[in-house]
Design a protein around this motif. Structure first.
Motif, short mmCIF file in Angstrom:
data_model
loop_
_atom_site.label_atom_id
_atom_site.label_comp_id
_atom_site.label_asym_id
_atom_site.label_seq_id
_atom_site.Cartn_x
_atom_site.Cartn_y
_atom_site.Cartn_z
N VAL A 1 134.95 -17.75 43.32
CA VAL A 1 136.47 -17.16 43.27
C VAL A 1 136.49 -16.28 42.07
O VAL A 1 136.28 -16.28 41.70
N ARG A 2 138.08 -15.89 43.03
CA ARG A 2 138.72 -14.61 41.43
C ARG A 2 139.53 -15.62 40.24
O ARG A 2 139.75 -16.39 40.90
N ARG A 3 139.05 -14.54 39.77
CA ARG A 3 138.92 -14.94 38.33
C ARG A 3 140.19 -15.31 38.50
O ARG A 3 140.55 -14.11 38.78
N ARG A 4 140.85 -15.34 37.48
CA ARG A 4 142.65 -16.08 37.05
C ARG A 4 142.90 -14.45 35.96
O ARG A 4 142.34 -14.80 34.90
N PRO A 5 143.42 -13.34 36.43
CA PRO A 5 143.77 -12.97 35.67
C PRO A 5 144.27 -13.06 34.99
O PRO A 5 145.69 -13.56 35.00
N LYS A 6 144.30 -12.74 33.32
CA LYS A 6 144.67 -13.46 31.89
C LYS A 6 146.07 -12.40 31.78
O LYS A 6 146.31 -10.79 31.55
N VAL A 7 147.30 -13.00 31.52
CA VAL A 7 148.56 -11.34 31.01
C VAL A 7 148.56 -12.35 29.50
O VAL A 7 149.09 -13.77 29.07
N VAL A 8 149.05 -12.22 29.04
CA VAL A 8 149.03 -11.85 27.24
C VAL A 8 150.35 -11.21 27.34
O VAL A 8 150.50 -10.11 26.77
N TRP B 1 145.03 -8.14 42.44
CA TRP B 1 143.57 -8.73 41.31
C TRP B 1 143.05 -10.06 42.14
O TRP B 1 141.52 -9.61 42.36
N LEU B 2 143.82 -10.57 43.20
CA LEU B 2 143.25 -12.24 42.97
C LEU B 2 142.95 -12.18 44.53
O LEU B 2 142.45 -12.55 45.73
N GLY B 3 142.54 -10.58 45.40
CA GLY B 3 143.12 -10.53 46.80
C GLY B 3 143.91 -11.52 47.79
O GLY B 3 143.48 -11.42 49.02
N ARG B 4 144.90 -11.66 47.25
CA ARG B 4 146.21 -12.70 47.71
C ARG B 4 147.12 -11.39 48.43
O ARG B 4 147.16 -10.06 48.05
N GLY B 5 147.13 -11.82 50.58
CA GLY B 5 148.17 -10.59 50.57
C GLY B 5 149.31 -11.29 49.69
O GLY B 5 150.12 -12.51 49.37
N ILE B 6 150.73 -10.38 49.99
CA ILE B 6 152.11 -10.46 48.94
C ILE B 6 152.72 -10.34 50.21
O ILE B 6 153.13 -9.73 51.13
N LEU C 1 139.42 -8.48 41.67
CA LEU C 1 138.56 -9.07 40.04
C LEU C 1 137.44 -9.23 40.65
O LEU C 1 137.44 -9.95 41.56
N THR C 2 136.47 -9.90 40.27
CA THR C 2 135.10 -10.32 40.47
C THR C 2 135.31 -11.43 40.58
O THR C 2 136.31 -12.29 39.46
N GLY C 3 134.48 -12.42 41.14
CA GLY C 3 134.35 -13.87 41.40
C GLY C 3 133.85 -14.53 40.02
O GLY C 3 132.87 -14.03 38.93
N GLU C 4 134.50 -15.83 39.70
CA GLU C 4 134.07 -16.60 38.82
C GLU C 4 133.40 -17.98 39.47
O GLU C 4 134.08 -18.18 40.67
N ARG D 1 142.98 -22.74 44.47
CA ARG D 1 142.43 -21.08 43.53
C ARG D 1 141.81 -19.88 45.20
O ARG D 1 142.02 -20.02 46.17
N VAL D 2 141.45 -18.92 44.84
CA VAL D 2 141.21 -17.84 45.64
C VAL D 2 139.81 -17.81 46.05
O VAL D 2 138.82 -17.08 44.75
N THR D 3 139.22 -17.74 46.84
CA THR D 3 137.85 -17.62 47.23
C THR D 3 137.74 -15.96 46.70
O THR D 3 138.46 -15.09 47.27
N ALA D 4 135.93 -15.55 46.67
CA ALA D 4 136.44 -14.69 45.80
C ALA D 4 134.85 -13.73 46.98
O ALA D 4 134.28 -12.68 47.00
#
Lengths: 651, 651
Positions: free
Chosen positions: A182-189, A327-332, A33-36, A46-49
């Motif tokens: 930082v990466r925007r936090r994905p919103k999960v509804v 989306w966070l750019g994190r390795g899993i 995702l884009t950063g904020e 948080r994760v650096t964007a």
């Protein structure tokens, strides 16, 4: 009855995952995702964007690294023990505390310990510090933190896709950064659906289901770094679910509908998603977890998750976790895996991939995996599980003793600090597990209830640290010892008493069927609930029936087996059976009436090789010396603790 | 100058820890904190303060486990393929969705798939469902989730001292629990002290120190489960520090004063604590971290933490982390440890325990630990570190190649996915590290700057995956290849070009000393900053001086070495030196003037055994094909990328 279509597919998991990622890629959703922009003070976790470089150097001026005197190193040339040099304080030597900026033109610091202060004649006649005397020349920039010693301006502090830790926050601030992308936090509804669903704390009516799945899924989203948004439960109504879904799409990056993903008369999830957008998978051949719906609308994934909590948990992990991480750019990182020996045989349907929950314990040098309840509705199986064994669709099951690979759900260290107790069930063991955790937070007691005989066989195979046992030898009337002598000849065992307890027939409050003893089990209107073969309680049942000359086939319900005393008590309370044999504390717990049958000795059998281990010693300390534990046992009811902790037998 | 007392003790860490825990025990502070009641929905990550048992069973009524028909199993006796049985819908067979409560008296469910619906004559002449037809008898309670199938009322859901996970929240709510006793979060009040300390974002003046330690410590407290409270910086004033401390004691469970823990003229921390309460340790023989104060007042620990960030971080971990864990009732797992081979020798003071930060990388089958900057003020050493090696007080240091035990600061999986680059420094490598993390979040590039020659020797010893090198052979005028042939005969190496770059003399903007080339290094008023021996840049310096017939002792500052181009640039910018040899991009980065000296080839030397590995392949993909990376390199200035990624030599 509403119209129904049974149109669940049954595709393999790998195929579903392929479709999922292909479809996400087509929609451009497989990228971070884009950063904020946020303030650095709030950036923990948080994760650096984007990469972050220092704006200023740290330190951004030459600073003294010691308490001492700033000097010009050229002024110190030639100082020696035989020819000390004096420098006038305030002119050639300036006092510095650690961190003070170096005066212009000064380029070395001499530590306070290395100078001799020479007092002159002060104005008021008092000796005042006038010179420092040194006996060694300084080297350029000694004891000076030069500009950029820690961080040089423009230097990379953090790369992109880095999870921010406390020390990173320090380095960012030190490098002059106060805001960061930082990466925007994905919103999960998450939309809980179901007319029967009620919020926790609501006054319950029969048929209500407490809404907790959305809480489990929300917790997972938070742990993964996303932002969960829970909607209030929506009744099973096509239009209402559709409206809720449209509303969720407005705010969320992902919409999760739980449940209605099956093909029942009130399962609207698939048609709502198909109506709004597109369903590209409906039904996956895994157990638990089959009725999953994967869909998409307007570049937003919409997923229908099964209603059974274990299915919901597993499928959410499979599809949503990697997406949030992406989306966070994190390795899993792949889950930690350990090889273990399966303690008993497991049959599994061919053609379906199964996720088997297991308890783990290290006994001797071997890690033992014991399967636990497999129902999709048994949430406690996840609470209790240490890991998951995947049984491939090509397998019909796993043999006892086979080596399996376990994906860990708990930390390895916690698992290795687990005392494995396999054998008979007693409520005291649950209490003991709790006191162990209370006194020694690093240690766990895991108990598997397979009956006394099963426990002794587990000891024999080296799969348990100890066994709870209450086996009555019919011939001698003696407990446990004859069985140890007969079955465990090759192992030295220490037998420690836990408690004496009362066994009896449980009946509903007021004993509506007027049951007086085992003789009533012959009656046509009395349904019995039995314990599993190999349990001490089953032996006691069989012995009692035999003494009365009652044949087993005369007992209605004899084939219906439970694995614990509380299971029997629960069956009697809920009307599944009229009576069953169990211990007094289980009757007390569920407020049932109790017809005493026998007082029996319940011991712990511990192989000598484990008896002196640290973990077992701590367990025995609680049994023997913990007054709070001992009085808590008495409060359960029906227990005699006069021999608790006493060694009954060694051999 | 204020009165000063140098009264730091120097006790071993083990003794300090003994005193710390003994004193905490005396004050009754070595036990978990009392609980507080919170709603279950907010309990993620909290620790249970007591065992939690279910209030209700789950399910709390018998519920259908399938979509199908509820029947009485007695009504189904005798059904078979040859003699199907019909049951009237609404009377003997009631339709159920999954989860519906069983009607009173019904005790089995037949799956929808297993019934045949028989239509009767409806009132409006339309065929309506009237009977189900079955061809097999039901068994009692088949496809029924009986009461307590998941959780039996009174059953233990979570023990005391359990960290609450998402599934636990589900189980608690399912068991009828909506509020829960959890451990209170320990409140840790952090007081930054120092007249020179300013809040981040303040307009900086020389002598200011940006306040970030309290942010690092707060982040750690949050991660450990405590509640951090940061006070605004307090100037070095005895009364003000005392007042702040008294105020902190009002709210906090622990008070942390940072710093003033040393024995300088403005170090008031120890006297404030001694005045208010009691100091029982002042000064611990560890490096970094010495000036630690352990004190107590009114059953609240007060700790003085050193000002250097690495010291602050380490000592806070040593004393505060176990205390917070103890108060939360959490077990503290020992840090994950790995054995590694130390890549170079480390001297360490005898009598002092040192905490050495290291980078780790798995090269071939071996884990290599490379020490990084050791200064207590180098926060970046913690940002970059993978782990810590403890060097005991009894040791004078560690030999190169010795086996060390490393306490990990990062996940093992991350460490194993690290490409180890040892050799010459170039700014492009930092950029490459970032692009690697951006494209492949699971992979890291770690570079250690030891010069080209040092890098080739590391390759030879099997301690690196690749080396950045720019070694000019004086005889042939050829780069790198003659050195590979001479030094690495036993290894097959692939040499890949990274960039061509310009080396030149850096001078401050406007070139105040009018330096034109190496000939000016003879001048008395010109101070040079050198690179370390074995670096390609050092070779170029020596070659240039030799060609001009300048002797090394004629160059002022020749002995002052930096390890990177940015280090040289920083020295010139800050006035430590007048000029130094470095690459153009470092001049661009710090806005210095640049006097070109030579254009040189900078290659990556990669042993063939690693050349085809997944990680290196991904790295080379970026170098060869990532247009964003390549144009970013050009933007750094001074680089020619025409051969970037090209294989220059194999052998």
């Amino acid at each position: 009855m509403a119209k129904r279509k049974i149109y669940l597919e049954n595709i393999p998991l790998s195929e579903a995952l392929d479709k999922w990622w292909r479809r996400l890629k087509e929609a451009g959703l497989d990228k971070p995702l884009t950063g904020e922009k946020i303030v650095v003070d709030d950036s923990l976790g948080r994760v650096t964007a984007e990469a972050v470089s220092a704006k200023i150097s740290s330190p951004f001026y030459h600073a003294s690294a010691m308490d001492g005197y700033a000097v010009k190193f050229a002024d110190t040339f030639g100082a020696s023990e035989t020819k000390p040099k004096r420098l006038k304080i305030g002119e050639k030597a300036i006092y510095m505390d650690t961190g003070d900026p170096m005066p212009e033109g000064f380029d070395a610091v001499i530590m306070i310990e290395d100078v001799n202060i020479i007092k002159g004649q002060g104005a008021r006649g008092k000796g005042q510090d006038e010179f420092i005397e040194i006996i060694e020349p300084a080297t350029p920039w000694q004891h000076v933190r030069t500009i950029g010693e820690d961080i040089v301006a423009t230097e990379l502090i953090l790369p992109e896709n880095h999870i921010i830790r406390p020390v990173d926050i320090g380095a960012l601030l030190g490098g002059g950064i106060t805001e960061i992308m930082v990466r925007r936090r994905p919103k999960v509804v998450i939309i809980p659906t179901g007319t029967e669903i009620v919020e926790p704390g609501t006054e319950l009516k029969k048929g209500n289901i407490i809404e907790y799945n959305s809480r489990i899924l929300s917790g997972l989203v938070s742990e993964w770094g996303g932002e969960p948004l829970r909607m209030l439960p929506v009744p099973d109504d096509y239009e209402k679910i559709k409206n809720a879904t449209l509303q969720a799409i407005e705010t969320g990056d992902i919409v999760v509908i739980n449940a209605g993903a099956s093909a029942g008369s009130e399962d609207f999830t698939a048609s709502v998603i198909a109506d709004i957008g597109e369903v590209f998978v409906h039904g996956i051949n895994i157990k638990p977890g089959k009725p999953v719906i994967l869909g998409i609308f307007d570049k937003k994934p919409i997923i229908g998750i099964p209603g059974y909590p274990v299915s919901a948990y597993l499928t959410f992990n499979i599809f949503i976790k990697p997406l949030i991480y992406k989306w966070l750019g994190r390795g899993i990182a792949p889950p930690e895996r350990l090889k273990a020996k399966l303690s008993r045989q497991v049959a599994s349907p061919l053609g379906q991939e199964e996720f088997l929950r297991v308890k783990l314990g290290e006994v001797g040098e071997r890690l033992i995996a014991t399967p636990i309840s497999r129902g999709a509705g048994i949430l406690m199986s996840l609470v209790r599980a240490d890991g998951i064994v995947r049984i491939s669709a090509q397998s019909e099951g796993l043999a006892a003793g086979s080596e399996v690979e376990v994906e860990l759900l708990r930390q390895k260290a916690d698992i290795l600090n687990t005392i494995v107790c396999i054998g008979s069930h007693d409520n005291t063991l649950d209490l003991l597990a709790n006191y162990l955790k209370k006194r020694y937070p690093m240690i766990s007691l895991s108990s598997a209830h397979v009956g006394s005989m099963g426990g002794l066989m587990a000891l024999k195979r080296g799969e348990a640290h100890l066994t709870g046992t209450h086996l009555l030898d019919e011939e001698t009337g003696e407990y446990n010892i004859p069985f140890l002598r007969r079955l465990l000849t090759e192992k030295k065992i220490v037998l420690v008493n836990l408690i004496y307890r009362e066994q009896g027939l449980l009946v509903p409050r007021g004993n509506p069927k007027g049951i007086k003893g085992f003789e009533d089990l012959k009656r046509d209107d009395v349904i019995f609930i039995n314990r599993q073969a190999g349990s001490g309680t089953r032996l006691l049942t069989d012995k009692s029936l035999k003494e009365l000359g009652i044949e087993l086939r005369e007992v209605k319900g004899y084939d219906h087996e439970e694995y614990t005393h509380m299971g029997v008590a629960s069956a009697v309370l809920s009307g599944i059976a009229d009576t069953g044999l169990a211990i007094l504390s289980s009757a007390v717990a569920l407020d049932l009436d109790f017809i005493p049958v026998a007082k029996e000795r319940y011991d712990l059998a511990i192989p000598e090789e484990f008896y002196n281990s640290e973990m077992i010693r701590q367990l025995l300390d609680i049994i023997r010396d913990d007054e709070e534990f001992r009085s808590h046992v008495l409060a359960l009811g029906g227990y005699d603790i006069s021999d608790m902790g006493k060694v009954i037998y060694k051999g």
